[in-house]
Motif scaffolding. Structure first.
Motif, PDB file in Angstrom:
ATOM      1  N   ALA A  27      82.992 -21.685  74.203  1.00 27.52           N
ATOM      2  CA  ALA A  27      84.010 -20.668  73.965  1.00 27.52           C
ATOM      3  C   ALA A  27      83.680 -19.352  74.653  1.00 27.52           C
ATOM      4  O   ALA A  27      84.571 -18.644  75.127  1.00 27.52           O
ATOM      5  N   GLU A  28      82.391 -19.004  74.729  1.00 32.85           N
ATOM      6  CA  GLU A  28      81.988 -17.744  75.351  1.00 32.85           C
ATOM      7  C   GLU A  28      81.476 -17.958  76.772  1.00 32.85           C
ATOM      8  O   GLU A  28      81.965 -17.342  77.723  1.00 32.85           O
ATOM      9  N   ASP A  29      80.476 -18.839  76.941  1.00 30.08           N
ATOM     10  CA  ASP A  29      79.866 -18.971  78.274  1.00 30.08           C
ATOM     11  C   ASP A  29      80.764 -19.689  79.263  1.00 30.08           C
ATOM     12  O   ASP A  29      80.520 -19.653  80.473  1.00 30.08           O
ATOM     13  N   GLY A  30      81.837 -20.295  78.787  1.00 31.12           N
ATOM     14  CA  GLY A  30      82.761 -20.961  79.699  1.00 31.12           C
ATOM     15  C   GLY A  30      83.723 -20.033  80.399  1.00 31.12           C
ATOM     16  O   GLY A  30      84.498 -20.477  81.252  1.00 31.12           O
ATOM     17  N   ALA A  31      83.685 -18.741  80.064  1.00 32.14           N
ATOM     18  CA  ALA A  31      84.639 -17.808  80.658  1.00 32.14           C
ATOM     19  C   ALA A  31      83.992 -16.486  81.046  1.00 32.14           C
ATOM     20  O   ALA A  31      84.686 -15.478  81.185  1.00 32.14           O
ATOM     21  N   ASP A  32      82.668 -16.483  81.256  1.00 31.40           N
ATOM     22  CA  ASP A  32      82.006 -15.215  81.580  1.00 31.40           C
ATOM     23  C   ASP A  32      81.498 -15.159  83.015  1.00 31.40           C
ATOM     24  O   ASP A  32      80.807 -14.216  83.405  1.00 31.40           O
ATOM     25  N   GLY A  33      81.821 -16.171  83.824  1.00 31.90           N
ATOM     26  CA  GLY A  33      81.408 -16.182  85.223  1.00 31.90           C
ATOM     27  C   GLY A  33      80.022 -16.754  85.422  1.00 31.90           C
ATOM     28  O   GLY A  33      79.292 -17.051  84.478  1.00 31.90           O
ATOM     29  N   GLY A  34      79.680 -16.944  86.679  1.00 27.44           N
ATOM     30  CA  GLY A  34      78.373 -17.467  87.023  1.00 27.44           C
ATOM     31  C   GLY A  34      78.313 -18.959  87.209  1.00 27.44           C
ATOM     32  O   GLY A  34      77.319 -19.493  87.698  1.00 27.44           O
ATOM     33  N   ASN A  35      79.368 -19.672  86.785  1.00 25.05           N
ATOM     34  CA  ASN A  35      79.401 -21.134  86.886  1.00 25.05           C
ATOM     35  C   ASN A  35      78.181 -21.764  86.245  1.00 25.05           C
ATOM     36  O   ASN A  35      77.634 -22.753  86.734  1.00 25.05           O
ATOM     37  N   ASP A  36      77.748 -21.180  85.129  1.00 22.94           N
ATOM     38  CA  ASP A  36      76.512 -21.623  84.481  1.00 22.94           C
ATOM     39  C   ASP A  36      76.718 -21.971  83.008  1.00 22.94           C
ATOM     40  O   ASP A  36      75.775 -21.944  82.227  1.00 22.94           O
ATOM     41  N   TYR A  37      77.957 -22.270  82.626  1.00 21.83           N
ATOM     42  CA  TYR A  37      78.191 -22.631  81.234  1.00 21.83           C
ATOM     43  C   TYR A  37      77.498 -23.955  80.919  1.00 21.83           C
ATOM     44  O   TYR A  37      77.291 -24.797  81.800  1.00 21.83           O
ATOM     45  N   TYR A  38      77.159 -24.141  79.652  1.00 21.11           N
ATOM     46  CA  TYR A  38      76.344 -25.294  79.274  1.00 21.11           C
ATOM     47  C   TYR A  38      77.145 -26.579  79.380  1.00 21.11           C
ATOM     48  O   TYR A  38      78.200 -26.740  78.765  1.00 21.11           O
TER      49      TYR A  38
ATOM     50  N   GLU B  48      84.270 -15.399  90.554  1.00 20.50           N
ATOM     51  CA  GLU B  48      83.697 -14.059  90.450  1.00 20.50           C
ATOM     52  C   GLU B  48      84.540 -13.138  91.323  1.00 20.50           C
ATOM     53  O   GLU B  48      84.223 -12.862  92.469  1.00 20.50           O
ATOM     54  N   GLU B  49      85.650 -12.679  90.774  1.00 19.86           N
ATOM     55  CA  GLU B  49      86.601 -11.927  91.580  1.00 19.86           C
ATOM     56  C   GLU B  49      87.553 -11.173  90.677  1.00 19.86           C
ATOM     57  O   GLU B  49      87.651 -11.429  89.477  1.00 19.86           O
ATOM     58  N   GLY B  50      88.254 -10.222  91.275  1.00 23.98           N
ATOM     59  CA  GLY B  50      89.339  -9.547  90.588  1.00 23.98           C
ATOM     60  C   GLY B  50      88.939  -8.728  89.387  1.00 23.98           C
ATOM     61  O   GLY B  50      89.787  -8.409  88.541  1.00 23.98           O
ATOM     62  N   GLY B  51      87.652  -8.369  89.294  1.00 26.75           N
ATOM     63  CA  GLY B  51      87.220  -7.516  88.194  1.00 26.75           C
ATOM     64  C   GLY B  51      87.010  -8.227  86.880  1.00 26.75           C
ATOM     65  O   GLY B  51      86.640  -7.592  85.884  1.00 26.75           O
ATOM     66  N   LYS B  52      87.255  -9.535  86.824  1.00 20.22           N
ATOM     67  CA  LYS B  52      87.019 -10.311  85.598  1.00 20.22           C
ATOM     68  C   LYS B  52      86.359 -11.620  85.991  1.00 20.22           C
ATOM     69  O   LYS B  52      87.046 -12.589  86.341  1.00 20.22           O
ATOM     70  N   ASP B  53      85.065 -11.671  85.948  1.00 19.20           N
ATOM     71  CA  ASP B  53      84.366 -12.903  86.284  1.00 19.20           C
ATOM     72  C   ASP B  53      84.725 -13.995  85.279  1.00 19.20           C
ATOM     73  O   ASP B  53      84.886 -13.746  84.084  1.00 19.20           O
ATOM     74  N   GLY B  54      84.815 -15.220  85.796  1.00 15.83           N
ATOM     75  CA  GLY B  54      85.051 -16.366  84.922  1.00 15.83           C
ATOM     76  C   GLY B  54      86.495 -16.617  84.563  1.00 15.83           C
ATOM     77  O   GLY B  54      86.775 -17.453  83.703  1.00 15.83           O
ATOM     78  N   GLN B  55      87.435 -15.917  85.209  1.00 18.01           N
ATOM     79  CA  GLN B  55      88.848 -16.123  84.899  1.00 18.01           C
ATOM     80  C   GLN B  55      89.667 -16.288  86.165  1.00 18.01           C
ATOM     81  O   GLN B  55      89.407 -15.644  87.174  1.00 18.01           O
ATOM     82  N   ASN B  56      90.660 -17.160  86.078  1.00 15.46           N
ATOM     83  CA  ASN B  56      91.749 -17.196  87.039  1.00 15.46           C
ATOM     84  C   ASN B  56      92.841 -16.295  86.466  1.00 15.46           C
ATOM     85  O   ASN B  56      93.328 -16.533  85.348  1.00 15.46           O
ATOM     86  N   GLN B  57      93.228 -15.249  87.215  1.00 20.67           N
ATOM     87  CA  GLN B  57      94.124 -14.227  86.682  1.00 20.67           C
ATOM     88  C   GLN B  57      95.541 -14.333  87.238  1.00 20.67           C
ATOM     89  O   GLN B  57      96.251 -13.335  87.316  1.00 20.67           O
ATOM     90  N   LYS B  58      95.950 -15.534  87.599  1.00 20.49           N
ATOM     91  CA  LYS B  58      97.318 -15.712  88.078  1.00 20.49           C
ATOM     92  C   LYS B  58      98.331 -15.740  86.941  1.00 20.49           C
ATOM     93  O   LYS B  58      99.537 -15.857  87.177  1.00 20.49           O
ATOM     94  N   GLY B  59      97.864 -15.668  85.711  1.00 22.12           N
ATOM     95  CA  GLY B  59      98.773 -15.717  84.584  1.00 22.12           C
ATOM     96  C   GLY B  59      99.758 -14.567  84.572  1.00 22.12           C
ATOM     97  O   GLY B  59      99.472 -13.468  85.039  1.00 22.12           O
ATOM     98  N   LEU B  60     100.934 -14.827  84.010  1.00 24.11           N
ATOM     99  CA  LEU B  60     101.898 -13.768  83.748  1.00 24.11           C
ATOM    100  C   LEU B  60     101.556 -13.042  82.456  1.00 24.11           C
ATOM    101  O   LEU B  60     102.107 -11.972  82.169  1.00 24.11           O
ATOM    102  N   VAL B  61     100.636 -13.636  81.691  1.00 25.98           N
ATOM    103  CA  VAL B  61     100.149 -13.062  80.433  1.00 25.98           C
ATOM    104  C   VAL B  61      98.638 -13.196  80.438  1.00 25.98           C
ATOM    105  O   VAL B  61      98.095 -14.173  80.968  1.00 25.98           O
ATOM    106  N   THR B  62      97.946 -12.234  79.856  1.00 24.76           N
ATOM    107  CA  THR B  62      96.486 -12.249  79.877  1.00 24.76           C
ATOM    108  C   THR B  62      95.912 -13.375  79.018  1.00 24.76           C
ATOM    109  O   THR B  62      96.600 -13.957  78.181  1.00 24.76           O
TER     110      THR B  62
END
Length: 761
Positions: A43-54, A539-553
């Motif tokens: 839930a946490e490490d899967g969206a914080d960037g680094g491609n290092d989630y468990y 690792e881009e767009g100011g929010k590591d670990g997210q694809n920000q193409k959403g119309l909603v956050t």
């Protein structure tokens, strides 16, 4: 009678254990963590960037009090979603394995319970090993989203009589309903022939099948008792004046029920509808054109990952319907049954698919077939589902060879074998040649195109579809993905691709919406994506670990401005939205203010004084003077009784918080230096630079670094020849702007390239 108990409480999560016995012992000694399902360990490490989630094997342990089983009753455990591979043990004995993280599976635990009771025990210990580690046999393995691990959907204990409606067939409900609708002409009502099939385990000789719902405006029930032969029962019902499932206009649902004399009973809902996909007219629902215009959805959200609740699912549907969308592509896997139910109820047409994505796994063909079988059988009754998706961008990192073609033929045939009522489709990567033989396999096709964001210009999407439609007039084509990333913190008066501003996302979607509106023959279009989602490798767009193409956050807290563009175009609700509410500090004397609306005319007021009025269209722009530095202004749009306002402030310099530090100043620094045109620079295309081995080597290093910052998917597809052909036409400057690099980096690259003399073509 069938009883169902939800077993979401009382679980212990054990991250490290050598086997089931060790996990059970750890839980007994209090070494694990008490959790409630649904649960994911990412839930946490899967969206914080680094491609290092468990990614690995974890364990879930629970004590189950022995249920009372009478008269030969059976007990089954039902798992609605365990990602990605599961092994189920009861009292240390392995009872089942399941590979595929998105579908329902069941385990017969009757014998284990009876053995425990015979030994004098009052409970059994359930241990589930859950594995989301990398492998070469279970899809997905390469994709631009996080592969969460965990028991992230409900677990239930189902107790049934010895003779019962089948539980052991690929997680399916055991009841299948097939309505065939004949539309009436003129004022004549539609008729429906509804076939209800049931599969029975045990010794039943007869079953009562019924349907309930409306006919001729009245509530009716149709019922009959039929023999059970070889474990199968069937009845055919005729509805002379059926009420249709009519999309968002009237998503009416009937109920089919199967009852056995032994006491078991199952009810399912279904809808009566007729549809076709026509190459020239698009999607036709119940005899009329019904353009499918909507979004794609990933199931996760901030803070909880994939372990979402029914309330969260309902919120997602409410937001999607608020925007006016009438279709959802449920990417890239089977979603929760509760979500398909919500789509049935809301009248949303659904594209359902399996996670056969990005790269073909030669050892994963059986798993792909298994996941497709489960998808179709478990979801057959949902009227919302209109197509089965065979794969997504599978040629991005795979060659179209005999093996890949055969797998898709197998999947296509399997879909038609299991369901003769629905067509198949594919989402094809933007660089796939339209002459590829893989496009001939599904019934209809769609393309994922990112012209104007990753490569090329927005207008190339228009050209692509016009060329495709002219070349293949007998093939239906859709637009399965399109989008541009936007961080709602970033803003610019001069937006451009790669700056991650809301303003560029708006420009992008304004173009694509117009393009779509001018081509009604596109059978379905799906914005990528409705919501930002986790992609831990980014690792881009100011929010590591997210694809920000959403119309909603990702947290569903902010509806970006582009959301309101679609709401203005698609919703029946009155819409008046002033863009730029998060872009308060503006450095220019005059700034553009954009209004999205579906009202006939809009007036704009600044500090209470009328500035201008405009009419016509969903996008209205106004030039607003901001006056002296330090002045603050309230800008308000009015249309009848509707109003919306933002506050703007004139500042001396651009607010650095609004920028990633990427693209806006890039063009200006060329005014201060002289480029030697006989040497390479970032103004040259990639193809031109690669004519020089030395300059090409520099370019290859830059491209490799850029791919790594976008996760393992970008790395795996970077050698795709079709992609390289497209990129080769772009200048390095244009490509660099889209990658989010800094001006200083761009200057440095240019200085290096200027050392190499150009090679003549």
């Amino acid at each position: 009678m069938r009883s169902i108990e939800v077993l979401n409480n009382g679980w212990t999560f054990v991250k490290d254990a050598t086997d089931a016995a060790a996990a059970a012992l750890a839980a007994q000694r209090g070494a694990g963590t008490a959790v409630q399902l649904p649960h994911t360990w990412n839930a946490e490490d899967g969206a914080d960037g680094g491609n290092d989630y468990y990614r690995g094997t974890c364990w879930y342990v629970r004590k189950l009090a022995l249920p009372e089983l009478t008269a030969g009753e059976e007990a089954w455990l039902e798992f609605d979603g365990v990602a990605m591979s599961a092994r189920v043990y009861v009292n240390g004995v392995p009872l089942a394995e399941h590979e595929g993280g998105f579908s329902t599976f069941r385990v017969d635990v009757t014998s284990a319970i009876e053995q425990a009771r015979a030994a004098g025990a009052d409970a059994v210990t359930i241990v589930v090993s859950v594995d989301n580690s990398s492998n070469d046999r279970v899809y997905p393995q390469y994709a631009d989203f996080t592969f969460y691990g965990g028991i992230y959907r409900d677990v239930k204990l189902v107790i049934v009589p010895a003779t019962h409606i089948a539980l052991g067939y690929h997680g399916a409900p055991g009841v299948r309903v097939t309505p065939e609708v004949a539309l009436g002409g003129g004022e004549a009502p539609a008729t429906a022939v509804v076939t209800v099939d049931a599969w029975v385990e045990g010794s039943a000789t007869e079953a009562t099948l019924s349907i309930a719902g409306e006919a001729d405006g009245e509530q009716r029930t149709w019922k009959t008792t039929v023999p059970v032969e070889a474990g199968h029962a069937q009845a055919v019902f005729h509805i002379s004046a059926a009420r249709l499932w009519d999309g968002v206009v009237d998503p009416y649902l009937y109920t089919a029920t199967v009852s056995l004399p032994e006491g078991d009973q199952v009810s399912v809902r279904f809808g009566c509808r007729s549809y076709e996909i026509d190459p020239g007219r698009g999607f036709i629902l119940n005899g009329r054109p019904y353009p499918l215009r909507g979004v794609s959805r990933h199931q996760d959200r901030a803070g909880v990952g994939s372990a979402i609740t029914p309330e969260m699912m309902a919120e997602d549907v409410a937001i999607i319907r608020e925007m006016g969308a009438n279709t959802i592509r449920l990417a890239h896997y089977q979603h929760a049954q509760a979500f398909y139910d919500l789509c049935d109820e809301a009248g949303i047409c659904v594209w359902a698919e399996i996670p056969l994505i990005t790269m073909h796994l030669p050892n994963g063909d059986d798993n792909a077939r298994s996941q497709m079988r489960e998808l179709v059988l478990q979801n057959y009754n949902h009227p919302s589902i209109v197509v089965w998706g065979l794969s997504n961008e599978i040629t991005a990192a795979s060659t179209v060879n005999d093996e890949l073609l055969q797998l898709h033929r197998d999947l296509n045939d399997l879909c038609h074998e299991l369901d003769a009522t629905r067509p198949t489709t594919m989402a094809n990567v933007f660089m796939l040649d339209t002459a590829s033989p893989i496009l001939e396999i599904p019934d209809v096709n769609s393309y994922n195109l990112y012209f104007g964001w990753y490569v090329g210009e927005m207008s190339e999407a228009d050209e692509f579809f016009d060329t495709y439609h002219a070349t293949y007039p007998d093939r239906a084509i859709g637009f399965s993905e399109y989008g541009a990333d936007a961080n709602p913190a970033f803003h610019s008066d001069a937006p451009q691709a790669g700056d991650y501003t809301e303003e560029f996302q708006c420009l992008y979607h304004e173009h694509m919406l117009k393009m779509i509106d001018e081509r009604p023959w596109l059978w379905a279009t799906h914005v990528w994506n409705m919501f930002d989602f986790a992609a831990d490798g980014r690792e881009e767009g100011g929010k590591d670990g997210q694809n920000q193409k959403g119309l909603v956050t990702f947290d569903r807290a902010i509806k970006k401005d582009a959301f309101y563009l679609y709401k203005a175009a698609w919703s029946d609700e009155p819409v008046l939205h002033v863009c730029g509410s998060r872009y308060t500090d503006r450095p220019s004397e005059t700034t553009e203010v954009k209004v999205y609306t579906n009202q006939s005319a809009v007036e704009l007021f600044v500090d209470g004084e009328r500035l201008d009025g405009k009419a016509g269209g969903h996008v209205l722009t106004f030039e607003v003077p901001l006056g002296a530095v330090g002045s603050e202004h309230v800008v308000e749009a009015r249309a009848g009784e509707l109003s919306d306002r933002i506050t703007l402030r004139r500042v001396a310099e651009p607010n650095p918080a609004y920028s990633l530090g990427a693209a806006a100043p890039v063009d200006n620094w060329f005014d201060e230096i002289v480029i030697d045109p006989s040497c390479y620079s970032i103004k040259d295309t990639l193809d031109e630079i690669r004519r020089s081995p030395e300059a090409g080597a520099v370019l290859d290093r830059i491209m490799a670094e850029g791919a790594s910052s976008r996760g393992d998917v970008a790395t795996s597809v970077k050698d795709n020849p079709d992609l390289q052909r497209m990129l080769g036409k772009m200048t390095l400057e244009s490509l660099f702007k889209r990658g989010g690099g800094s001006t200083d980096q761009l200057k440095g690259i240019n200085e290096v390239l200027q050392r190499f003399k150009k090679v003549e073509a």
